[in-house]
Every structure is written in C-alpha cells, then in structure tokens.
Design an enzyme around this catalytic site. Structure first.
Site, PDB file in Angstrom:
ATOM      1  CB  SER A   7      37.492  33.090  35.936  1.00 20.11           C
ATOM      2  OG  SER A   7      37.996  31.827  35.548  1.00 20.11           O
ATOM      3  CG  HIS A  32      41.150  35.191  37.587  1.00 26.69           C
ATOM      4  ND1 HIS A  32      41.851  35.661  38.671  1.00 26.69           N
ATOM      5  CD2 HIS A  32      41.023  33.862  37.785  1.00 26.69           C
ATOM      6  CE1 HIS A  32      42.132  34.656  39.490  1.00 26.69           C
ATOM      7  NE2 HIS A  32      41.651  33.546  38.973  1.00 26.69           N
ATOM      8  CG  ASP A  34      41.393  30.391  37.025  1.00 30.84           C
ATOM      9  OD1 ASP A  34      41.952  30.752  38.079  1.00 30.84           O
ATOM     10  OD2 ASP A  34      40.230  30.728  36.717  1.00 30.84           O
ATOM     11  CG  MET A  36      43.914  24.862  37.091  1.00 27.77           C
ATOM     12  SD  MET A  36      42.317  24.101  37.323  1.00 27.77           S
ATOM     13  CE  MET A  36      41.296  25.559  37.616  1.00 27.77           C
ATOM     14  CG  HIS A  65      44.688  31.720  40.460  1.00 28.86           C
ATOM     15  ND1 HIS A  65      43.394  31.327  40.771  1.00 28.86           N
ATOM     16  CD2 HIS A  65      45.474  31.238  41.456  1.00 28.86           C
ATOM     17  CE1 HIS A  65      43.423  30.623  41.899  1.00 28.86           C
ATOM     18  NE2 HIS A  65      44.658  30.554  42.326  1.00 28.86           N
ATOM     19  CG  MET A  67      45.224  27.377  41.101  1.00 28.66           C
ATOM     20  SD  MET A  67      43.541  27.244  40.515  1.00 28.66           S
ATOM     21  CE  MET A  67      43.649  28.270  39.058  1.00 28.66           C
TER      22      MET A  67
END
Ligand code: DX5
Ligand code: ZN
Length: 213
Positions: A7, A32, A34, A36, A65, A67
């Site tokens: 990540s 990965h 992330d 947000m 990913h 979020m």
C-alpha cells in the site's frame, strides 16, 4: 506462493518513484492504491491524477481501493487512470451488481471491500460477478492501525465459500511481520502491507521476511 500488494499510503511521496522501483526489484507483482475522499472515511489521499502518473512509471498491476461515497460516479476516472483492479466498498454502493458488471465491461477486474463490522452474507449473491474481495482488518481511513483479530473468521469462511472460484481474497490493514502468517493461514490470497513494509529500514529484506523466505 504469497502475494503481497504494497500500500503506497505508507510510502514517502517525495520519493515515490524510487519506492516503487524498490518494491519492483523486491519482486512484487501489484500495488495497492488507497483513495480516500474525506467523507466515506475521515481522511483524504489522492485521486486519478496521481494514479495516472504511477501508471506511467510502472507495469505492476494496480489495484485501486476506493474509500469514497457514490463510487460509481468516479469509476471512469479511475479506469482511465490505469487501474487494473477497481475495488469499491460494499457499504458505499446501492447498485452493487451493476457496478461490478460495469467495471468488468471495461476489462478491469472488479472487487468489493467490506468493513470489519460488515457480515459476509450480503456478498454471496454477487460472487459470480466478483474478481476480488477485500476484507478490511482495520476500519478504513489510516495506515498503521492494529489488526482486528475477529476478522480472521471472515477470511476462513470466505476462502471456503470461494474455493474453486477465480476470486482473490485480499486482506487490508494491520498486516505486518507479527500478523501475516495467521492471515495466510486463514485463507488469504493477497495481503496489503503498508507501514509493515515501507517503514522498514531495508524494504527488500522486510519483503523477504513477509514472504516467509
Ligand atoms: C486503510 C487502507 C490500507 C492501509 C494499510 O484505510 O486501506 O491499505 O493503509 O496500511 P497498514 O499496512 O499500515 O495497516
Ligand atoms: Zn486499502
């Protein structure tokens, strides 16, 4: 063979390119990312602009990913930026089946992430449309949190349900040298490792240790 997806949240963004080549040299096959939005989770990171730049400097498989709330509004942006797998949260979508089908129609692998307090029962009806299930072992929002032990049951149950299907089971949050063995023992195919990798003095050595080598 363990699959570790680093990540980048815990990487040093002033040295992003060298951190990416370091994990490439260490032997990773995927990264990965992330995303947000400060709304679905109480933190903000980066968007498609950064992912596009990452895509330009690596051929690693990029798993994004999301979020974020209302993820489908942004699918095209993240697909066009170069995501190879696009993961949205079960808790954030009210059109899960059509979302998964839309992502797959663009030749991108489709995944769902589930929070630590979300049961797996609701996922079962979508299995035929899923390439990836991301089990959150911390509440999403920040790197460096402690692994939530009772998510291990979910890993075991989902890996049994998915046996024989081509669905990868990923585990995200608090995976480090102290927790990684039990995560794989409970059926994970992929672990997401942020602080447990990038905060090491010697990333290559830590990667080998995490791989169990
Ligand atoms: C949590 C993120 C994770 C996390 C992993 O909100 O989805 O990917 O940053 O970081 P560590 O390994 O530090 O828990
Ligand atoms: Zn993540």
């Amino acid at each position: 063979m363990r699959i570790i997806s680093p990540s980048l949240l815990s990487a040093d963004f002033t040295k992003l390119a060298s951190h990416i080549s370091e994990v490439e040299r260490a032997g990773v096959s995927r990264l990965h990312l992330d995303v947000m939005d400060g709304h679905f989770v109480p933190n903000l990171t980066f968007g498609p602009f950064i992912i596009k730049q990452i895509k330009a400097i690596t051929s690693l498989h990029l798993e994004t990913h999301l979020m974020i709330t209302e993820p489908k509004r942004y699918f095209d942006d993240y697909i066009n930026a170069g995501s190879d797998t696009l993961i949205f949260h079960y808790e954030a979508s009210n059109s899960i089946e059509s979302d998964l089908k839309y992502i797959q129609s663009k030749d991108v692998k489709a995944g769902i992430a589930i929070n630590p307090d979300t049961e797996i029962d609701g996922l079962i009806q979508y299995l035929e449309h899923l390439d990836y299930i991301l089990i959150m072992s911390v509440f999403p929002g920040f790197g460096g949190q402690s692994f939530i032990e009772n998510t291990l049951n979910k890993m075991k149950a989902l890996s049994e349900i998915c046996k024989g299907k081509s669905i990868l089971i990923g585990v995200d949050g608090g995976v480090n040298l102290a927790t990684i063995d039990k995560v794989y023992d409970h059926g994970a195919d992929v672990t997401i490792v942020g602080s447990g990798l990038f905060k090491a003095n010697d990333i290559q050595k830590r990667f080998n240790e995490l791989m169990g080598e």
